[in-house]
Write an enzyme that holds these catalytic residues in place. Structure first.
Site, PDB file in Angstrom:
ATOM      1  N   GLU A 128       3.555  -6.022   7.409  1.00  0.00           N
ATOM      2  CA  GLU A 128       2.960  -4.893   8.129  1.00  0.00           C
ATOM      3  C   GLU A 128       3.464  -4.721   9.558  1.00  0.00           C
ATOM      4  O   GLU A 128       3.591  -3.590  10.045  1.00  0.00           O
ATOM      5  CB  GLU A 128       1.429  -5.027   8.138  1.00  0.00           C
ATOM      6  N   GLY A 166      -0.620  -5.111   0.948  1.00  0.00           N
ATOM      7  CA  GLY A 166      -1.859  -5.020   0.197  1.00  0.00           C
ATOM      8  C   GLY A 166      -1.800  -5.724  -1.142  1.00  0.00           C
ATOM      9  O   GLY A 166      -2.830  -6.149  -1.675  1.00  0.00           O
ATOM     10  N   ALA A 216       0.848  -1.193   0.000  1.00  0.00           N
ATOM     11  CA  ALA A 216       0.000   0.000   0.000  1.00  0.00           C
ATOM     12  C   ALA A 216       0.879   1.237   0.000  1.00  0.00           C
ATOM     13  O   ALA A 216       2.061   1.183   0.349  1.00  0.00           O
ATOM     14  CB  ALA A 216      -0.915  -0.004   1.220  1.00  0.00           C
ATOM     15  N   GLU A 244      -2.502  -9.279  -0.374  1.00  0.00           N
ATOM     16  CA  GLU A 244      -3.917  -9.340  -0.001  1.00  0.00           C
ATOM     17  C   GLU A 244      -4.815  -9.274  -1.231  1.00  0.00           C
ATOM     18  O   GLU A 244      -5.840  -9.962  -1.295  1.00  0.00           O
ATOM     19  CB  GLU A 244      -4.240  -8.210   0.978  1.00  0.00           C
TER      20      GLU A 244
END
Length: 260
Positions: A135, A112, A66, A115
């Site tokens: 993360e 992300g 991200a 994900e």
């Protein structure tokens, strides 16, 4: 429809979405997430599109994570809203899409990015792919479904280790873990994905949409997956695709599914 951060192409019933932010290693920012939602929604409504492939531009990254600069100063409420909106707009949306989505993981798939790949219906990786959820090294946890989908795919223990260590695994280990279905040379990745897409397209798109719904039901709280399967199975009997498929079988010919 035109996009600032995506390239979308269509050929013979297969749509390809390429996340096109190479200078940022295709990192997901707010604008890209919104564009992805719009692209998936539009393609899902286009009955001529039977399979969607998503990948990243360049040869380094699928999605390297991200865009941290967008939320580095968020407070508790803003952080929770970021995760909730992202899951609804993109990650859960992709998982529940009635059109099959294949992730062509062509490099780094981190945070992300992994994900997003896990939200797709299955994943194919190039030999140079690296995957992980780093993360906790930033003092936060995966917020776009990573703590839920990774254990479903690789098992609780492996998921715990991957998330807690913030480490990356390579494509071969991803295959061993069951995170990716196939590993191929980078130059063969898209052709390989298209070959699988072509096999999918031979079958009933209506039945495949029911398959996606039934399989996903097993992973939803409060829903009995077997009951969902029974309902989906019954629904198929009311479709033109079922009539064509069974008639073609009895007549010993190839089915020509109308997609209805």
């Amino acid at each position: 429809m035109s996009y600032d951060n995506l390239l979308v192409s269509e050929s013979n019933g297969i749509a390809t979405i390429t996340i096109n932010r190479p200078s940022k290693l295709n990192a997901l920012n707010k604008a890209t997430i919104e564009e992805l939602h719009n692209a998936f929604d539009a393609l899902d409504q286009d009955k001529s599109i039977k399979v969607i492939i998503i990948t990243g531009s360049g040869d380094k990254a699928f999605v390297a994570g991200a865009d941290i600069s967008e939320f580095a100063d968020f407070n508790v409420a803003e952080g929770g809203k970021l995760a909730a909106k992202g899951q609804e707009l993109l990650f859960d949306f992709v998982e529940q899409l009635s059109t099959p989505v294949i992730a062509a993981v062509n490099g780094f798939a981190l945070g992300g990015g992994l994900e997003l790949a896990m939200a797709c219906h299955f994943r194919i990786a190039s030999v140079n792919a690296k995957m992980g959820l780093p993360e906790v090294s930033l003092g936060v946890i995966p917020g776009y479904g990573g703590t839920q989908r990774l254990p479903q795919l690789v098992g609780k223990g492996r998921a715990m280790e991957m998330i807690m260590t913030a480490g990356m695994i390579d494509a071969d280990k991803g295959y061993t873990f069951g995170l990716v279905n196939h590993v191929v040379a980078q130059e063969e990745l898209m052709e390989f994905c298209e070959s699988i897409a072509s096999k999918i397209m031979r079958n009933s798109s209506v039945a495949i949409a029911q398959v996606i719904n039934a399989v996903n039901a097993n992973y939803k709280d409060g829903i009995n997956g077997f009951e969902a399967e029974i309902e989906a199975f019954g629904n198929c009997f009311g479709t033109a695709d079922f009539k064509e498929g069974t008639t073609a079988f009895l007549e010993k010919r190839k089915a020509d599914f109308p997609g209805e």
